[in-house]
Design a protein around this motif. Structure first.
Motif, mmCIF file in Angstrom:
data_model
loop_
_atom_site.group_PDB
_atom_site.id
_atom_site.type_symbol
_atom_site.label_atom_id
_atom_site.label_comp_id
_atom_site.label_asym_id
_atom_site.label_seq_id
_atom_site.Cartn_x
_atom_site.Cartn_y
_atom_site.Cartn_z
ATOM 1 N N ALA A 35 30.123 72.751 8.783
ATOM 2 C CA ALA A 35 29.901 72.822 7.329
ATOM 3 C C ALA A 35 28.459 73.237 7.041
ATOM 4 N N GLU A 36 27.500 72.686 7.789
ATOM 5 C CA GLU A 36 26.088 73.055 7.579
ATOM 6 C C GLU A 36 25.869 74.541 7.834
ATOM 7 N N HIS A 37 26.447 75.068 8.932
ATOM 8 C CA HIS A 37 26.337 76.507 9.206
ATOM 9 C C HIS A 37 26.967 77.318 8.074
ATOM 10 N N ALA A 38 28.166 76.912 7.677
ATOM 11 C CA ALA A 38 28.886 77.662 6.636
ATOM 12 C C ALA A 38 28.088 77.683 5.328
ATOM 13 N N LEU A 39 27.521 76.547 4.953
ATOM 14 C CA LEU A 39 26.809 76.445 3.678
ATOM 15 C C LEU A 39 25.522 77.272 3.664
ATOM 16 N N SER A 40 24.970 77.553 4.854
ATOM 17 C CA SER A 40 23.740 78.350 4.907
ATOM 18 C C SER A 40 24.030 79.832 5.206
ATOM 19 N N PHE A 41 25.301 80.176 5.385
ATOM 20 C CA PHE A 41 25.713 81.554 5.682
ATOM 21 C C PHE A 41 25.684 82.348 4.373
ATOM 22 N N ALA A 42 24.834 83.387 4.310
ATOM 23 C CA ALA A 42 24.559 84.079 3.037
ATOM 24 C C ALA A 42 25.814 84.492 2.244
ATOM 25 N N PRO A 43 26.807 85.143 2.866
ATOM 26 C CA PRO A 43 27.982 85.534 2.063
ATOM 27 C C PRO A 43 28.678 84.326 1.418
ATOM 28 N N LEU A 44 28.650 83.196 2.087
ATOM 29 C CA LEU A 44 29.279 81.994 1.538
ATOM 30 C C LEU A 44 28.399 81.371 0.454
ATOM 31 N N GLU A 45 27.084 81.441 0.645
ATOM 32 C CA GLU A 45 26.161 80.926 -0.371
ATOM 33 C C GLU A 45 26.355 81.654 -1.697
ATOM 34 N N ALA A 67 34.042 69.396 0.131
ATOM 35 C CA ALA A 67 33.294 68.483 -0.753
ATOM 36 C C ALA A 67 31.959 69.098 -1.163
ATOM 37 N N LYS A 68 31.270 69.739 -0.214
ATOM 38 C CA LYS A 68 29.968 70.362 -0.516
ATOM 39 C C LYS A 68 30.135 71.583 -1.433
ATOM 40 N N LEU A 69 31.188 72.359 -1.199
ATOM 41 C CA LEU A 69 31.435 73.523 -2.063
ATOM 42 C C LEU A 69 31.691 73.072 -3.497
ATOM 43 N N TRP A 70 32.466 71.999 -3.661
ATOM 44 C CA TRP A 70 32.699 71.448 -4.997
ATOM 45 C C TRP A 70 31.386 71.011 -5.634
ATOM 46 N N GLN A 71 30.530 70.359 -4.842
ATOM 47 C CA GLN A 71 29.222 69.923 -5.361
ATOM 48 C C GLN A 71 28.412 71.109 -5.850
ATOM 49 N N ARG A 72 28.525 72.219 -5.145
ATOM 50 C CA ARG A 72 27.768 73.431 -5.513
ATOM 51 C C ARG A 72 28.473 74.221 -6.616
ATOM 52 N N LYS A 73 29.547 73.679 -7.147
ATOM 53 C CA LYS A 73 30.309 74.316 -8.245
ATOM 54 C C LYS A 73 30.921 75.657 -7.831
ATOM 55 N N GLN A 74 31.243 75.774 -6.530
ATOM 56 C CA GLN A 74 31.964 76.957 -6.076
ATOM 57 C C GLN A 74 33.454 76.646 -6.136
ATOM 58 N N ARG A 75 34.248 77.670 -6.435
ATOM 59 C CA ARG A 75 35.692 77.454 -6.587
ATOM 60 C C ARG A 75 36.385 77.569 -5.236
#
Length: 195
Positions: A35-45, A67-75
């Protein structure tokens, strides 16, 4: 071990066994690291609409990432088996209030509601499950072809497919079939691969 790892079914059996042998602690740690790698991966950010999967059969647990994507308001969207186009997937919005039910493959999915359906052309990133992968970006799925069909024209639709897997799912070489689509990127708990 006299495994013939040039056979796709042998690879599936072998890697699924490795994946299921991971302890709960190993699974938890792997999920957080990936999840940490994914969240810092530019296309996903940058992504607004992200489709992923809910883990079954020892797959990398995607819930910490969701859960982190929801926190970041990503759909977030989940795959749903297409009701009248066998072998195809639809992607339906998934949030904290979505009630999931198991489909005929025993995989949890959101209810098929046309108001929450996302066309592939509006998808930014598709996180793809897999059984095994190699260092060339080839993926081996469960054998149903659902994701092979979805990935067929990914450049045309404009989304980025990214594999998500445990490190132990890497094999030396996957024997490819004509319909196989190599992945442009893949995330494991230890690294981000890009081809």
């Amino acid at each position: 071990m006299s495994l013939n790892l040039s056979d796709r079914q042998d690879i599936r059996t072998h890697v699924r066994h490795l994946r299921r042998a991971l302890s709960d602690e190993q699974q938890q740690l792997a999920a957080v690291q990936a999840a940490e790698h994914a969240l810092s991966f530019a296309p996903l950010e940058r992504a607004k609409n992200i489709a992923l999967f809910l883990s079954v059969d020892g797959e990398l647990n995607t819930r910490p990432l969701i859960a982190k994507l929801w926190q970041r308001k990503q759909r977030v969207y989940l795959p749903v088996l297409h009701p009248f186009s066998p072998g195809n997937l639809l992607f339906i919005r998934y949030d904290e209030n979505t009630e999931l039910k198991k489909n005929r493959l025993r995989i949890p999915e959101p209810p098929l509601d046309i108001r929450h359906l996302l066309p592939l052309s509006e998808l930014d990133v598709l996180l793809v499950p897999l059984v095994a992968f190699d260092a060339q970006g080839q993926r081996l799925g469960m054998g149903g072809g659902f994701y092979d069909r979805t990935l067929q024209n990914w450049q045309h639709h404009g989304f980025l497919p990214v594999g998500l897997a445990h490190d132990c799912q890497q094999v030396e070489k996957i024997p490819t079939a004509a319909w196989d689509i190599p992945l442009p990127a893949l995330i494991t708990p230890s690294k981000i691969w890009q081809w």
